[in-house]
Design a protein around this motif. Structure first.
Motif, PDB file in Angstrom:
ATOM      1  N   CYS A   1       0.842  -1.212   0.000  1.00 45.00           N
ATOM      2  CA  CYS A   1       0.000   0.000   0.000  1.00 45.00           C
ATOM      3  C   CYS A   1       0.872   1.254   0.000  1.00 45.00           C
ATOM      4  N   ILE A   2       1.927   1.210   0.823  1.00 47.85           N
ATOM      5  CA  ILE A   2       2.808   2.388   0.894  1.00 47.85           C
ATOM      6  C   ILE A   2       3.481   2.641  -0.462  1.00 47.85           C
ATOM      7  N   VAL A   3       3.938   1.563  -1.117  1.00 48.41           N
ATOM      8  CA  VAL A   3       4.583   1.700  -2.432  1.00 48.41           C
ATOM      9  C   VAL A   3       3.620   2.291  -3.456  1.00 48.41           C
ATOM     10  N   VAL A   4       2.360   1.787  -3.460  1.00 45.31           N
ATOM     11  CA  VAL A   4       1.347   2.292  -4.389  1.00 45.31           C
ATOM     12  C   VAL A   4       1.092   3.775  -4.152  1.00 45.31           C
ATOM     13  N   LEU A   5       0.966   4.139  -2.852  1.00 45.87           N
ATOM     14  CA  LEU A   5       0.734   5.553  -2.515  1.00 45.87           C
ATOM     15  C   LEU A   5       1.897   6.419  -2.983  1.00 45.87           C
ATOM     16  N   LEU A   6       3.112   5.942  -2.801  1.00 47.17           N
ATOM     17  CA  LEU A   6       4.283   6.699  -3.244  1.00 47.17           C
ATOM     18  C   LEU A   6       4.288   6.875  -4.761  1.00 47.17           C
ATOM     19  N   LEU A   7       3.919   5.800  -5.487  1.00 42.88           N
ATOM     20  CA  LEU A   7       3.859   5.891  -6.955  1.00 42.88           C
ATOM     21  C   LEU A   7       2.812   6.900  -7.412  1.00 42.88           C
ATOM     22  N   LEU A   8       1.621   6.852  -6.755  1.00 40.89           N
ATOM     23  CA  LEU A   8       0.559   7.808  -7.103  1.00 40.89           C
ATOM     24  C   LEU A   8       0.993   9.239  -6.819  1.00 40.89           C
ATOM     25  N   ALA A   9       1.642   9.424  -5.671  1.00 39.93           N
ATOM     26  CA  ALA A   9       2.104  10.767  -5.327  1.00 39.93           C
ATOM     27  C   ALA A   9       3.125  11.268  -6.337  1.00 39.93           C
ATOM     28  N   ASN A  10       4.020  10.384  -6.762  1.00 37.76           N
ATOM     29  CA  ASN A  10       5.038  10.760  -7.757  1.00 37.76           C
ATOM     30  C   ASN A  10       4.399  11.112  -9.102  1.00 37.76           C
ATOM     31  N   LEU A  11       3.383  10.317  -9.487  1.00 40.83           N
ATOM     32  CA  LEU A  11       2.686  10.583 -10.755  1.00 40.83           C
ATOM     33  C   LEU A  11       1.980  11.928 -10.707  1.00 40.83           C
TER      34      LEU A  11
END
Length: 475
Positions: free
Chosen positions: A16-26
């Motif tokens: 979940c943390i990785v997904v959130l980080l990817l979304l934030a980066n996008l």
């Protein structure tokens, strides 16, 4: 068991943390792109506004250039409006009002949303309809050595043949010299308002000056069997020449039509000819066309002649000559009118042995007259000659006349089928010349008593590289 569940929960949490980080980066990347686009748009608006200010500060004094500058300002305003509408700005109205308040602003008739001019007279409205739409970009050519270039207009007359015009313009643009002491301004002048021609000029060639001739044509002297189109053509030419030479920068112009292809050295040839005309008052123009430029008689690309016959189809018009002809310009048949003694006044033109233009205009006012039998067979020169570096003083009257006299005097009398290298044949009048011309396959007609290509009643036919035939009128 509990340890296994704990490890599973931790794994899910990491995902979940990785997904959130990817979304934030996008989201951050999209914001950066959006900010950059906004910055680019703002910079573009500033640049366009600066260009408008520059144009306002340097509007030309001539009628053609004023209309051109005003049209360019209008185009820039439209681009700003498009950008601002995309960004949600409301500055377009401010831009228009600021322009209207400027001392160098374009006339209200070209400002977006203006209602000015509704009370104008019909003649004023008709004059405004003859608008120049754009100007040829000065960056296309540079003067050799960096000095200020002489500006020469290339006038291309058009009407309703958009495909022909497109072909002519593409060749002209391709063969313009990139570095020259002359800067060429292309001006397309359209008779009427054919939509296909207007669309071509406003889209593909939006950076080329564009005139529209919409004036009423005087047909008061036309006979019942005459075509009105010949009146329209002559009056269109006169109208355009007056407009072009209102610009004091122009000392001479190149005249083309929308169905002509120019040779690789066409502009070099015209520049050299213009210089020669300054030195010899017995020359009044130069033509790129040889009426007898068939393959059998086209051998030497370096060969130039003097001629008493005005050929047209790519020619040179000086300001001085227009000042002479303009006040008495004819209502119809302008080319035949120029060949009359009252206009020519004993002056000659320069012509090449191998034509520097050819026509592909089978469709037109003349309904293809002579096209299949004559015009379509002309040879276009393919050898690039740097004419401006050549000595063509042999064409000056005192040099040319003496040389021609000796050549004709020394040439032996021959028959039409004589195999000798060079010779002459006498004719006594036009009927006898016509018989010779028919046998040789050259043009048989004459205008104002002058056979095509003739000089001092002598028609020169280059039958081979080393074989010249002189058709000489016997005194």
């Amino acid at each position: 068991m509990k340890s296994s569940k704990s490890r599973g929960f931790q794994g899910i949490l990491v995902i979940c943390i990785v997904v959130l980080l990817l979304l934030a980066n996008l989201m951050w990347m999209k914001k950066v792109q959006s900010d950059q686009a906004l910055h680019d748009a703002e910079k573009r608006i500033v640049d366009l506004s600066s260009k408008i200010k520059v144009l306002q500060g340097s509007l030309s004094t001539s009628q053609v250039e004023q209309e051109t500058d005003h049209s360019r300002v209008k185009t820039l305003m439209m681009r700003i409006n498009e950008l601002e509408s995309k960004m949600g700005f409301s500055g377009a109205k401010d831009t228009s009002s600021a322009l209207q308040g400027s001392p160098n602003a374009p006339p209200p008739s070209i400002v977006k949303g203006s209602t000015a001019g509704r009370g104008e007279s019909e003649s004023e409205r008709r004059e405004k309809s003859n608008e120049v739409s754009a100007s040829f970009p000065s960056s296309v050519q540079q003067s050799a050595g960096g000095e200020e270039a002489q500006v020469v207009p290339i006038i291309i007359f058009a009407c309703c043949r958009a495909k022909y015009l497109d072909r002519t313009l593409s060749i002209v643009l391709e063969r313009l010299p990139k570095q020259s002491k002359v800067k060429f301004d292309i001006i397309v002048s359209q008779d009427g308002n054919d939509p296909s021609v207007k669309s071509l000029m406003h889209t593909k060639y939006a950076n080329i000056k564009f005139l529209e001739h919409m004036e009423q044509v005087d047909l008061s002297t036309a006979g019942p069997q005459e075509q009105a189109s010949y009146y329209r053509i002559a009056q269109h030419y006169g109208w355009c020449f007056s407009k072009v030479f209102a610009d004091q920068r122009y000392e001479w112009a190149i005249v083309l039509e929308d169905d002509l292809e120019v040779a690789v050295d066409f502009f070099e040839y015209m520049m050299a000819a213009a210089e020669l005309l300054k030195k010899d008052p017995t020359l009044w123009t130069a033509t790129a066309w040889n009426d007898n430029g068939f393959p059998s008689y086209s051998h030497d690309p370096h060969k130039l002649y003097r001629s008493d016959f005005f050929g047209g189809l790519g020619w040179l018009l000086t300001r001085k000559l227009w000042q002479e002809l303009g006040p008495k310009w004819p209502k119809a048949y302008w080319d035949d009118w120029m060949r009359e003694p009252k206009q020519r006044m004993g002056r000659a033109c320069i012509r090449p042995q191998i034509s520097r233009t050819v026509t592909f205009g089978k469709e037109g006012t003349s309904n293809g007259q002579f096209f299949d039998s004559h015009l379509s067979k002309m040879v276009l020169n393919s050898v690039h000659i740097a004419w401006t570096t050549k000595d063509i003083s042999f064409l000056l009257k005192e040099n040319y006349d003496e040389q021609l006299r000796r050549q004709v005097e020394e040439a032996p009398l021959v028959g039409l089928h004589d195999s000798r290298a060079t010779g002459k044949i006498f004719y006594k009048d036009h009927p006898s010349f016509k018989v010779l011309a028919q046998s040789l396959g050259i043009m048989t007609d004459e205008k104002a008593g002058v056979p095509r290509t003739a000089y001092k009643d002598i028609v020169i036919v280059q039958r081979a590289a080393d074989r010249v035939l002189y058709l000489v009128k016997k005194e």
